[in-house]
Design an enzyme around this catalytic site. Structure first.
Site: not given
Ligand code: IMP
Length: 197
Positions: A14, A71, A152-153
């Site tokens: 992704h 990251d 994710g969020y």
């Protein structure tokens, strides 16, 4: 136009796709597999910056090809920066984005301060020197999950100046304002500047 080969230190398809779409066409992104790395990348430094640097150093050590590691994480003000470096597995293992979001929502229940930011640190190693680029997008955590896009969020993050969560936006709109886009913009500027010298 000068072509720039970069090993992208990520196994997350992704992310590779997202980064490929944001970076200009002069970048040839080499996957870890194509660079001959099949092992897990180390991520044991306990900070987003530390982990990005550690991954880039690992790939540089193994390939001696210019490489880019990243990251990212979500930092929530009222949670003193958590989930932060633990964003991926905030609610434990096996990893579940849904459980992670539920945990953040429950920890913020009743709190007025819902300020948060997504941060990305890119670590680029060129000729053995490590450069860092930070992208940060500020926003608020919604009261409930909204939207189906992204990962994710995304369903609980509303960037400043927008009414939609990241998960309610199409990919193109998110990619214009995301933490990754901001960090990649800085990286692009760095290469543009370098090309002029
Ligand atoms: P990574 O370092 O980019 O893999 O991000 C670590 C974790 O942060 C992910 O597993 C997600 O939980 C969260 N995260 C990072 N970027 C995003 C984003 O753009 N949207 C939603 N969640 C994200």
């Amino acid at each position: 136009m000068r072509r720039i080969s970069l090993v992208l230190a990520s196994n997350n398809q992704h992310k590779v796709t997202e980064i490929r779409k944001i970076l200009p066409k002069c970048f040839d992104l080499v996957s870890l597999k194509d660079a001959g790395i099949t092992s897990e990348l180390p991520e044991s430094k306990g900070t987003i910056m530390g982990n990005a640097t550690q991954k880039a150093n690992f790939v540089w050590g193994a390939t001696c090809i210019e490489c880019l590691a990243d990251d990212s994480g979500l930092e929530v003000e009222a949670l003193e920066g958590r989930p932060g470096v633990d964003s991926a597995h905030y609610s434990g293992f096996p990893i579940s984005a849904d459980r992670n979001m539920e945990l953040v929502l429950s920890q913020l229940k009743g709190l007025e301060n819902r300020r948060a930011s997504f941060v990305t640190i890119l670590a680029l190693i060129q000729e053995g020197v490590c450069y860092h680029f930070e992208g940060r997008v500020f926003g608020t955590i919604s009261e409930e999950k909204r939207g189906k896009n992204g990962f994710g969020y995304d369903p609980i993050f509303i960037p400043d100046g927008q009414s939609l969560t990241f998960a309610e936006m199409d990919e193109k709109r998110k990619n214009k304002i995301s933490h990754r886009a901001l960090a990649l913009g800085k990286l692009k500027e760095f290469f543009d500047l370098n090309a002029e010298n």
